[in-house]
Design a protein around this motif. Structure first.
Motif, short mmCIF file in Angstrom:
data_model
loop_
_atom_site.label_atom_id
_atom_site.label_comp_id
_atom_site.label_asym_id
_atom_site.label_seq_id
_atom_site.Cartn_x
_atom_site.Cartn_y
_atom_site.Cartn_z
N ARG A 100 -4.92 -11.67 -6.17
CA ARG A 100 -3.58 -11.52 -7.03
C ARG A 100 -3.91 -10.08 -8.14
NH1 ARG A 100 -0.75 -12.55 -2.61
NH2 ARG A 100 -0.85 -14.82 -2.56
N PRO A 126 3.43 -0.48 -7.85
CA PRO A 126 3.12 -2.25 -7.31
C PRO A 126 3.98 -2.39 -6.29
CG PRO A 126 4.44 -2.10 -9.99
CD PRO A 126 4.15 -0.95 -9.03
N VAL A 127 3.80 -3.27 -5.65
CA VAL A 127 4.64 -3.75 -4.45
C VAL A 127 4.49 -5.27 -4.03
CG1 VAL A 127 4.73 -3.39 -1.56
CG2 VAL A 127 4.82 -1.65 -3.16
N ILE A 128 4.99 -5.63 -3.47
CA ILE A 128 4.72 -7.30 -3.11
C ILE A 128 4.86 -7.58 -1.76
CG2 ILE A 128 5.88 -9.95 -2.40
CD1 ILE A 128 4.90 -8.73 -5.60
N ALA A 150 1.54 -8.34 -8.78
CA ALA A 150 2.39 -7.79 -7.41
C ALA A 150 0.85 -8.12 -6.51
CB ALA A 150 2.36 -6.37 -7.85
N ASP A 151 0.45 -7.55 -4.97
CA ASP A 151 -0.11 -7.97 -4.02
C ASP A 151 -0.47 -6.92 -4.34
OD1 ASP A 151 0.84 -10.53 -3.44
OD2 ASP A 151 2.61 -9.64 -2.10
N TYR A 164 -6.03 -2.58 -3.09
CA TYR A 164 -5.68 -3.82 -3.17
C TYR A 164 -7.17 -5.06 -3.85
CZ TYR A 164 -7.50 -4.01 1.39
OH TYR A 164 -8.61 -4.29 2.15
N TYR A 186 -0.80 -5.34 -13.18
CA TYR A 186 -0.25 -4.17 -11.99
C TYR A 186 0.76 -2.74 -12.69
CZ TYR A 186 4.25 -6.77 -12.33
OH TYR A 186 4.83 -7.16 -12.74
N ARG A 188 5.49 -15.25 -6.70
CA ARG A 188 4.05 -14.26 -7.35
C ARG A 188 4.53 -13.88 -8.49
NH1 ARG A 188 3.19 -15.10 -1.74
NH2 ARG A 188 2.44 -13.02 -0.43
N MET A 246 11.90 -6.19 -5.44
CA MET A 246 11.30 -6.34 -6.62
C MET A 246 10.92 -7.83 -7.16
SD MET A 246 7.31 -5.62 -7.20
CE MET A 246 6.05 -5.64 -8.06
N GLN A 276 9.50 -11.21 -5.88
CA GLN A 276 8.44 -12.10 -6.61
C GLN A 276 8.34 -13.41 -7.02
OE1 GLN A 276 8.05 -9.47 -10.11
NE2 GLN A 276 6.32 -8.98 -9.71
#
Length: 433
Positions: free
Chosen positions: A94, A116-118, A240-241, A74, A98, A236, A227, A231
Protein backbone atom coordinates in the motif's frame (compact mmCIF):
# COMPACT_ATOMS: atom_id res chain seq x y z
CA UNK A 1 28.44 3.87 -85.64
CA UNK A 2 27.34 3.89 -82.03
CA UNK A 3 24.86 1.21 -80.98
CA UNK A 4 21.49 2.30 -79.51
CA UNK A 5 21.38 2.64 -75.75
CA UNK A 6 19.68 -0.15 -73.73
CA UNK A 7 15.91 0.05 -73.34
CA UNK A 8 15.56 2.38 -76.29
CA UNK A 9 12.20 3.49 -77.55
CA UNK A 10 12.06 0.88 -80.32
CA UNK A 11 12.50 -1.93 -77.76
CA UNK A 12 9.49 -0.70 -75.80
CA UNK A 13 7.55 -0.36 -79.08
CA UNK A 14 8.27 -3.94 -80.20
CA UNK A 15 7.47 -5.39 -76.76
CA UNK A 16 4.21 -3.48 -76.50
CA UNK A 17 3.23 -4.53 -80.03
CA UNK A 18 3.81 -8.18 -79.18
CA UNK A 19 1.58 -7.84 -76.11
CA UNK A 20 -1.18 -6.14 -78.08
CA UNK A 21 -1.12 -8.64 -80.93
CA UNK A 22 -3.98 -11.11 -81.28
CA UNK A 23 -3.37 -14.69 -80.29
CA UNK A 24 -3.72 -15.80 -83.88
CA UNK A 25 -0.76 -13.55 -84.68
CA UNK A 26 1.35 -15.12 -81.97
CA UNK A 27 0.56 -12.46 -79.40
CA UNK A 28 -0.54 -12.62 -75.76
CA UNK A 29 -1.38 -16.14 -74.63
CA UNK A 30 -3.95 -17.36 -72.14
CA UNK A 31 -1.14 -17.99 -69.64
CA UNK A 32 -0.16 -14.32 -69.79
CA UNK A 33 -3.74 -13.30 -68.97
CA UNK A 34 -3.79 -15.79 -66.12
CA UNK A 35 -0.54 -14.41 -64.72
CA UNK A 36 -1.84 -10.84 -65.07
CA UNK A 37 -5.02 -11.66 -63.17
CA UNK A 38 -3.09 -13.71 -60.60
CA UNK A 39 -0.64 -10.89 -59.87
CA UNK A 40 -3.52 -8.41 -59.59
CA UNK A 41 -5.38 -10.57 -57.09
CA UNK A 42 -2.20 -11.39 -55.16
CA UNK A 43 -1.16 -7.76 -54.77
CA UNK A 44 -4.73 -6.78 -53.89
CA UNK A 45 -4.93 -9.45 -51.19
CA UNK A 46 -1.48 -8.54 -49.86
CA UNK A 47 -2.28 -4.83 -49.53
CA UNK A 48 -5.71 -5.45 -48.01
CA UNK A 49 -4.30 -7.97 -45.52
CA UNK A 50 -1.47 -5.68 -44.43
CA UNK A 51 -3.91 -2.77 -44.07
CA UNK A 52 -6.30 -4.83 -41.94
CA UNK A 53 -3.48 -6.14 -39.77
CA UNK A 54 -2.10 -2.63 -39.27
CA UNK A 55 -5.58 -1.30 -38.51
CA UNK A 56 -6.29 -4.05 -36.01
CA UNK A 57 -3.02 -3.43 -34.16
CA UNK A 58 -3.54 0.34 -34.14
CA UNK A 59 -7.09 -0.01 -32.83
CA UNK A 60 -6.05 -2.53 -30.19
CA UNK A 61 -3.21 -0.33 -28.94
CA UNK A 62 -5.47 2.74 -29.01
CA UNK A 63 -8.04 1.01 -26.80
CA UNK A 64 -5.26 0.12 -24.36
CA UNK A 65 -3.83 3.61 -24.19
CA UNK A 66 -7.23 5.30 -24.25
CA UNK A 67 -8.50 3.58 -21.11
CA UNK A 68 -5.40 2.52 -19.21
CA UNK A 69 -2.27 4.06 -17.76
CA UNK A 70 0.89 3.92 -19.83
CA UNK A 71 2.80 2.71 -16.77
CA UNK A 72 1.91 1.77 -13.20
CA UNK A 73 4.03 2.24 -10.08
CA UNK A 74 3.20 0.09 -7.06
CA UNK A 75 4.83 -1.30 -3.93
CA UNK A 76 5.56 -4.98 -3.65
CA UNK A 77 4.15 -6.95 -0.68
CA UNK A 78 6.28 -7.38 2.44
CA UNK A 79 6.36 -10.22 4.98
CA UNK A 80 6.49 -9.59 8.72
CA UNK A 81 6.58 -11.85 11.78
CA UNK A 82 3.91 -11.54 14.49
CA UNK A 83 5.49 -12.42 17.82
CA UNK A 84 2.13 -12.94 19.53
CA UNK A 85 0.87 -15.54 17.08
CA UNK A 86 4.34 -16.66 15.99
CA UNK A 87 3.25 -16.59 12.37
CA UNK A 88 4.43 -14.83 9.23
CA UNK A 89 1.99 -12.41 7.61
CA UNK A 90 2.06 -10.78 4.20
CA UNK A 91 1.48 -7.06 4.19
CA UNK A 92 0.07 -6.05 0.80
CA UNK A 93 1.85 -3.20 -0.91
CA UNK A 94 0.00 0.00 0.00
CA UNK A 95 1.24 3.49 -0.80
CA UNK A 96 0.72 5.73 2.22
CA UNK A 97 2.35 8.92 0.97
CA UNK A 98 0.67 8.62 -2.42
CA UNK A 99 0.19 12.35 -3.00
CA UNK A 100 3.88 13.06 -2.39
CA UNK A 101 4.95 10.13 -4.56
CA UNK A 102 2.60 11.19 -7.38
CA UNK A 103 3.99 14.74 -7.23
CA UNK A 104 7.55 13.39 -7.32
CA UNK A 105 6.82 11.19 -10.33
CA UNK A 106 5.04 14.04 -12.14
CA UNK A 107 8.29 16.03 -12.04
CA UNK A 108 10.10 13.43 -14.16
CA UNK A 109 10.72 14.84 -17.68
CA UNK A 110 8.26 13.33 -20.14
CA UNK A 111 5.65 12.37 -17.54
CA UNK A 112 2.41 14.19 -18.29
CA UNK A 113 0.36 12.95 -15.35
CA UNK A 114 0.72 10.76 -12.25
CA UNK A 115 -2.37 9.90 -10.22
CA UNK A 116 -3.05 7.57 -7.25
CA UNK A 117 -5.59 4.81 -7.83
CA UNK A 118 -7.55 2.33 -5.74
CA UNK A 119 -8.23 -1.08 -7.30
CA UNK A 120 -10.42 -3.91 -6.12
CA UNK A 121 -12.50 -6.87 -7.26
CA UNK A 122 -16.26 -6.91 -6.64
CA UNK A 123 -19.40 -8.77 -7.53
CA UNK A 124 -21.68 -6.38 -9.41
CA UNK A 125 -25.39 -7.20 -9.41
CA UNK A 126 -28.78 -5.82 -10.21
CA UNK A 127 -31.79 -7.94 -9.49
CA UNK A 128 -31.04 -11.53 -10.49
CA UNK A 129 -28.20 -10.57 -12.83
CA UNK A 130 -24.61 -10.54 -11.60
CA UNK A 131 -21.09 -10.32 -12.96
CA UNK A 132 -17.55 -10.01 -11.65
CA UNK A 133 -16.14 -6.51 -12.05
CA UNK A 134 -12.96 -4.56 -11.33
CA UNK A 135 -13.31 -1.22 -9.58
CA UNK A 136 -10.93 1.67 -10.19
CA UNK A 137 -11.03 4.44 -7.60
CA UNK A 138 -10.04 7.67 -9.39
CA UNK A 139 -10.83 11.36 -9.32
CA UNK A 140 -13.08 13.15 -11.78
CA UNK A 141 -10.10 14.94 -13.36
CA UNK A 142 -8.41 11.64 -14.10
CA UNK A 143 -11.55 10.13 -15.61
CA UNK A 144 -12.11 13.20 -17.76
CA UNK A 145 -8.59 12.93 -19.19
CA UNK A 146 -9.12 9.39 -20.55
CA UNK A 147 -9.99 9.88 -24.21
CA UNK A 148 -11.88 6.64 -24.72
CA UNK A 149 -13.80 6.90 -21.45
CA UNK A 150 -14.75 10.57 -21.75
CA UNK A 151 -15.79 10.40 -25.42
CA UNK A 152 -19.34 11.85 -25.54
CA UNK A 153 -20.14 10.01 -28.80
CA UNK A 154 -19.77 6.57 -27.22
CA UNK A 155 -21.04 7.30 -23.71
CA UNK A 156 -24.28 8.05 -21.89
CA UNK A 157 -24.88 10.32 -18.93
CA UNK A 158 -23.06 13.36 -17.63
CA UNK A 159 -19.46 12.86 -16.54
CA UNK A 160 -19.83 15.81 -14.16
CA UNK A 161 -22.15 13.63 -12.03
CA UNK A 162 -19.39 11.08 -11.44
CA UNK A 163 -18.82 12.22 -7.83
CA UNK A 164 -22.43 11.27 -7.03
CA UNK A 165 -22.27 7.71 -8.35
CA UNK A 166 -20.17 5.33 -10.42
CA UNK A 167 -19.26 4.95 -14.09
CA UNK A 168 -19.68 1.49 -15.64
CA UNK A 169 -18.82 -0.07 -18.98
CA UNK A 170 -21.53 -0.49 -21.60
CA UNK A 171 -21.05 -4.28 -21.65
CA UNK A 172 -21.62 -4.51 -17.90
CA UNK A 173 -24.63 -2.22 -18.16
CA UNK A 174 -26.08 -4.44 -20.89
CA UNK A 175 -25.58 -7.65 -18.91
CA UNK A 176 -27.12 -6.20 -15.75
CA UNK A 177 -29.89 -4.35 -17.56
CA UNK A 178 -28.81 -0.95 -16.24
CA UNK A 179 -29.21 2.56 -17.58
CA UNK A 180 -28.06 5.97 -16.36
CA UNK A 181 -29.88 6.69 -13.12
CA UNK A 182 -30.23 3.03 -12.17
CA UNK A 183 -28.86 1.31 -9.07
CA UNK A 184 -25.97 -1.14 -9.07
CA UNK A 185 -25.04 -3.24 -6.05
CA UNK A 186 -21.37 -3.94 -5.39
CA UNK A 187 -20.20 -6.67 -3.04
CA UNK A 188 -16.58 -6.81 -1.89
CA UNK A 189 -15.22 -9.90 -0.07
CA UNK A 190 -13.11 -7.78 2.29
CA UNK A 191 -15.56 -5.44 3.99
CA UNK A 192 -16.30 -4.30 7.51
CA UNK A 193 -14.13 -5.67 10.33
CA UNK A 194 -16.09 -7.07 13.29
CA UNK A 195 -15.16 -9.02 16.45
CA UNK A 196 -16.14 -12.14 14.54
CA UNK A 197 -13.90 -11.38 11.58
CA UNK A 198 -14.19 -9.53 8.28
CA UNK A 199 -17.59 -9.61 6.63
CA UNK A 200 -18.33 -8.89 2.97
CA UNK A 201 -19.37 -5.31 2.27
CA UNK A 202 -22.35 -4.57 0.06
CA UNK A 203 -23.32 -1.11 -1.13
CA UNK A 204 -25.67 0.32 -3.74
CA UNK A 205 -24.58 3.14 -6.06
CA UNK A 206 -26.26 5.28 -8.66
CA UNK A 207 -25.10 4.72 -12.24
CA UNK A 208 -24.02 8.21 -13.21
CA UNK A 209 -22.18 7.42 -16.43
CA UNK A 210 -21.95 4.58 -18.96
CA UNK A 211 -18.89 4.46 -21.23
CA UNK A 212 -17.44 2.39 -24.04
CA UNK A 213 -13.68 1.97 -24.12
CA UNK A 214 -13.77 0.14 -27.46
CA UNK A 215 -12.65 -3.11 -25.86
CA UNK A 216 -15.09 -5.90 -25.06
CA UNK A 217 -13.25 -7.08 -21.93
CA UNK A 218 -12.97 -3.56 -20.47
CA UNK A 219 -16.58 -2.61 -21.18
CA UNK A 220 -17.79 -5.83 -19.60
CA UNK A 221 -15.85 -5.71 -16.34
CA UNK A 222 -14.76 -2.18 -15.45
CA UNK A 223 -16.29 0.24 -12.95
CA UNK A 224 -14.93 3.66 -11.99
CA UNK A 225 -15.67 4.94 -8.49
CA UNK A 226 -14.73 8.26 -6.84
CA UNK A 227 -11.38 7.97 -5.07
CA UNK A 228 -12.62 8.80 -1.56
CA UNK A 229 -15.57 6.39 -1.85
CA UNK A 230 -13.29 3.61 -3.12
CA UNK A 231 -10.96 4.10 -0.15
CA UNK A 232 -13.87 3.70 2.21
CA UNK A 233 -15.44 0.79 0.36
CA UNK A 234 -12.22 -1.27 0.19
CA UNK A 235 -10.86 -0.26 3.64
CA UNK A 236 -8.04 1.75 2.07
CA UNK A 237 -8.36 4.92 4.15
CA UNK A 238 -5.22 7.03 3.79
CA UNK A 239 -3.54 4.74 1.26
CA UNK A 240 -3.54 4.00 -2.47
CA UNK A 241 -2.88 0.79 -4.34
CA UNK A 242 -0.82 2.24 -7.18
CA UNK A 243 0.20 5.35 -9.08
CA UNK A 244 -0.90 5.48 -12.70
CA UNK A 245 1.60 7.27 -14.93
CA UNK A 246 1.05 8.81 -18.36
CA UNK A 247 3.97 9.79 -20.60
CA UNK A 248 4.44 11.84 -23.75
CA UNK A 249 5.34 8.88 -25.98
CA UNK A 250 3.60 5.63 -24.96
CA UNK A 251 5.46 3.66 -27.65
CA UNK A 252 8.71 4.39 -25.77
CA UNK A 253 7.27 3.82 -22.32
CA UNK A 254 10.20 1.57 -21.33
CA UNK A 255 12.47 4.62 -21.37
CA UNK A 256 10.76 5.84 -18.18
CA UNK A 257 11.02 2.57 -16.23
CA UNK A 258 14.35 3.35 -14.56
CA UNK A 259 13.41 6.93 -13.52
CA UNK A 260 10.12 5.63 -12.11
CA UNK A 261 11.89 2.96 -10.10
CA UNK A 262 14.32 5.54 -8.74
CA UNK A 263 11.45 7.82 -7.74
CA UNK A 264 9.49 4.99 -6.07
CA UNK A 265 12.36 3.78 -3.91
CA UNK A 266 13.43 0.30 -2.83
CA UNK A 267 9.93 -1.22 -2.66
CA UNK A 268 8.82 0.32 -5.93
CA UNK A 269 7.90 -1.81 -8.93
CA UNK A 270 6.82 -0.76 -12.42
CA UNK A 271 4.36 -2.43 -14.78
CA UNK A 272 3.92 -0.92 -18.26
CA UNK A 273 1.22 -1.41 -20.86
CA UNK A 274 3.76 -3.32 -22.94
CA UNK A 275 4.29 -5.74 -20.05
CA UNK A 276 0.55 -6.35 -19.93
CA UNK A 277 0.00 -6.73 -23.70
CA UNK A 278 3.49 -7.43 -25.04
CA UNK A 279 2.92 -11.13 -25.73
CA UNK A 280 -0.22 -10.41 -27.72
CA UNK A 281 1.48 -7.68 -29.75
CA UNK A 282 4.45 -9.94 -30.46
CA UNK A 283 2.03 -12.63 -31.63
CA UNK A 284 0.47 -10.07 -33.98
CA UNK A 285 3.91 -9.24 -35.40
CA UNK A 286 4.61 -12.93 -36.02
CA UNK A 287 1.24 -13.33 -37.73
CA UNK A 288 1.99 -10.30 -39.90
CA UNK A 289 5.25 -11.85 -41.09
CA UNK A 290 3.60 -15.21 -41.74
CA UNK A 291 0.75 -13.64 -43.68
CA UNK A 292 3.19 -11.61 -45.77
CA UNK A 293 5.16 -14.78 -46.53
CA UNK A 294 2.07 -16.79 -47.51
CA UNK A 295 0.64 -14.07 -49.74
CA UNK A 296 4.11 -13.46 -51.17
CA UNK A 297 4.18 -17.11 -52.25
CA UNK A 298 0.83 -16.60 -53.97
CA UNK A 299 2.26 -13.64 -55.86
CA UNK A 300 5.27 -15.81 -56.80
CA UNK A 301 3.00 -18.54 -58.16
CA UNK A 302 1.13 -15.97 -60.24
CA UNK A 303 4.42 -14.52 -61.46
CA UNK A 304 5.63 -17.97 -62.55
CA UNK A 305 2.84 -18.00 -65.10
CA UNK A 306 4.65 -15.12 -66.82
CA UNK A 307 7.42 -17.61 -67.61
CA UNK A 308 4.98 -19.99 -69.28
CA UNK A 309 3.35 -17.19 -71.24
CA UNK A 310 6.69 -15.81 -72.43
CA UNK A 311 7.96 -19.24 -73.47
CA UNK A 312 4.89 -19.61 -75.67
CA UNK A 313 5.36 -16.08 -76.98
CA UNK A 314 9.01 -16.78 -77.84
CA UNK A 315 8.01 -19.95 -79.65
CA UNK A 316 5.36 -18.14 -81.70
CA UNK A 317 7.70 -15.26 -82.47
CA UNK A 318 10.65 -17.38 -83.62
CA UNK A 319 10.40 -16.08 -87.21
CA UNK A 320 10.25 -12.47 -86.00
CA UNK A 321 13.31 -13.02 -83.81
CA UNK A 322 15.26 -14.39 -86.76
CA UNK A 323 14.33 -11.42 -88.94
CA UNK A 324 15.20 -8.92 -86.21
CA UNK A 325 18.57 -10.56 -85.66
CA UNK A 326 19.41 -10.48 -89.37
CA UNK A 327 18.46 -6.78 -89.41
CA UNK A 328 21.14 -6.14 -86.79
CA UNK A 329 19.34 -6.50 -83.48
CA UNK A 330 21.78 -7.74 -80.85
CA UNK A 331 21.20 -10.56 -78.36
CA UNK A 332 20.93 -7.96 -75.62
CA UNK A 333 18.25 -6.06 -77.51
CA UNK A 334 16.20 -9.22 -78.06
CA UNK A 335 16.58 -10.10 -74.37
CA UNK A 336 15.35 -6.66 -73.35
CA UNK A 337 12.36 -6.84 -75.72
CA UNK A 338 11.04 -10.05 -74.20
CA UNK A 339 12.04 -8.93 -70.72
CA UNK A 340 9.84 -5.89 -71.28
CA UNK A 341 6.97 -8.16 -72.41
CA UNK A 342 7.05 -9.92 -69.05
CA UNK A 343 7.75 -6.72 -67.13
CA UNK A 344 4.71 -5.06 -68.70
CA UNK A 345 2.57 -7.92 -67.42
CA UNK A 346 4.01 -7.56 -63.91
CA UNK A 347 3.71 -3.77 -63.87
CA UNK A 348 0.15 -3.72 -65.20
CA UNK A 349 -0.92 -6.46 -62.77
CA UNK A 350 0.78 -4.67 -59.88
CA UNK A 351 -0.86 -1.33 -60.67
CA UNK A 352 -4.27 -2.98 -60.96
CA UNK A 353 -3.66 -4.85 -57.71
CA UNK A 354 -2.70 -1.65 -55.88
CA UNK A 355 -5.85 0.12 -57.08
CA UNK A 356 -8.13 -2.76 -56.10
CA UNK A 357 -6.28 -3.30 -52.81
CA UNK A 358 -6.67 0.35 -51.80
CA UNK A 359 -10.36 0.32 -52.73
CA UNK A 360 -10.89 -2.89 -50.75
CA UNK A 361 -9.00 -1.53 -47.74
CA UNK A 362 -11.01 1.68 -47.67
CA UNK A 363 -14.26 -0.29 -47.64
CA UNK A 364 -13.36 -3.03 -45.16
CA UNK A 365 -15.77 -1.70 -42.53
CA UNK A 366 -18.68 -1.70 -45.01
CA UNK A 367 -17.79 -5.18 -46.21
CA UNK A 368 -17.60 -6.52 -42.65
CA UNK A 369 -20.90 -4.82 -41.80
CA UNK A 370 -22.53 -6.60 -44.73
CA UNK A 371 -20.98 -9.95 -43.77
CA UNK A 372 -22.14 -9.50 -40.18
CA UNK A 373 -25.62 -8.74 -41.40
CA UNK A 374 -25.60 -11.74 -43.74
CA UNK A 375 -24.29 -14.09 -41.02
CA UNK A 376 -26.34 -12.66 -38.14
CA UNK A 377 -23.26 -11.29 -36.40
CA UNK A 378 -21.10 -14.37 -36.90
CA UNK A 379 -18.46 -12.71 -39.09
CA UNK A 380 -16.97 -10.65 -36.26
CA UNK A 381 -17.36 -11.65 -32.62
CA UNK A 382 -16.15 -8.92 -30.25
CA UNK A 383 -15.91 -11.37 -27.34
CA UNK A 384 -13.27 -13.31 -29.30
CA UNK A 385 -11.50 -10.50 -31.16
CA UNK A 386 -11.54 -8.02 -28.27
CA UNK A 387 -12.53 -4.97 -30.33
CA UNK A 388 -15.90 -4.20 -31.85
CA UNK A 389 -14.98 -3.63 -35.49
CA UNK A 390 -12.33 -4.54 -38.03
CA UNK A 391 -10.56 -1.34 -39.11
CA UNK A 392 -8.04 -0.94 -41.92
CA UNK A 393 -5.05 1.39 -41.91
CA UNK A 394 -3.30 2.00 -45.21
CA UNK A 395 0.39 2.68 -44.74
CA UNK A 396 2.81 3.71 -47.45
CA UNK A 397 5.39 1.20 -46.26
CA UNK A 398 2.92 -1.69 -46.67
CA UNK A 399 1.98 -0.61 -50.20
CA UNK A 400 5.67 -0.21 -51.05
CA UNK A 401 6.42 -3.72 -49.72
CA UNK A 402 3.63 -5.25 -51.81
CA UNK A 403 4.65 -3.34 -54.96
CA UNK A 404 8.33 -4.13 -54.46
CA UNK A 405 7.70 -7.85 -53.93
CA UNK A 406 5.45 -8.11 -56.98
CA UNK A 407 7.78 -6.22 -59.33
CA UNK A 408 10.92 -8.04 -58.18
CA UNK A 409 9.31 -11.45 -58.64
CA UNK A 410 7.85 -10.45 -62.01
CA UNK A 411 11.21 -9.20 -63.26
CA UNK A 412 13.17 -12.20 -62.00
CA UNK A 413 10.94 -14.87 -63.57
CA UNK A 414 11.08 -13.00 -66.90
CA UNK A 415 14.83 -13.36 -67.29
CA UNK A 416 14.89 -17.06 -68.22
CA UNK A 417 12.53 -16.97 -71.25
CA UNK A 418 14.04 -13.65 -72.36
CA UNK A 419 17.53 -15.19 -72.38
CA UNK A 420 16.17 -18.13 -74.35
CA UNK A 421 14.83 -15.76 -76.98
CA UNK A 422 18.12 -13.83 -77.12
CA UNK A 423 20.17 -17.00 -77.66
CA UNK A 424 17.98 -18.25 -80.50
CA UNK A 425 20.01 -18.83 -83.67
CA UNK A 426 18.56 -16.68 -86.49
CA UNK A 427 19.56 -19.31 -89.08
CA UNK A 428 17.64 -22.03 -87.26
CA UNK A 429 14.67 -19.66 -86.79
CA UNK A 430 14.44 -18.94 -90.55
CA UNK A 431 15.45 -22.36 -91.91
CA UNK A 432 11.93 -23.45 -92.79
CA UNK A 433 10.55 -20.01 -93.77
Amino acid sequence: MASPRPFSRYEFMIAWRYLRARRAEGGVSVMTWISLIGITLGVMALIATLAVRAGFRAEYVDTILGANAHSTVYYGPTTFYNELTEENYINPGRIEDYDALAAKIAQIPGVTRATPVIRGQVMASQGDAANVAEVYGVTLDVLSSMERIADPETSAGNLADFDRGVAIGIGLARELGLMVGGKIQLTAPQGAKTPFGTTPRRESYDVAYIFSAGRYDIDRTRIYMPMAEAQSFFNREGVADEIEVFVTDPERVDDWTLPLLQAAGERGQVWTWRDASGDFLRALDIEDNVMFLILGILVLIASMNITSGLIMLVKNKGRDIGILRTMGLTEGAVLRVFFLCGAFTGVIGTIAGVVLGVILSLNVEHIMAFLNWASNGGAWNASVRGIYELPAKLRGIDIAKAVGLSLILSFVVTIFPARRAARMNPVEALRYE
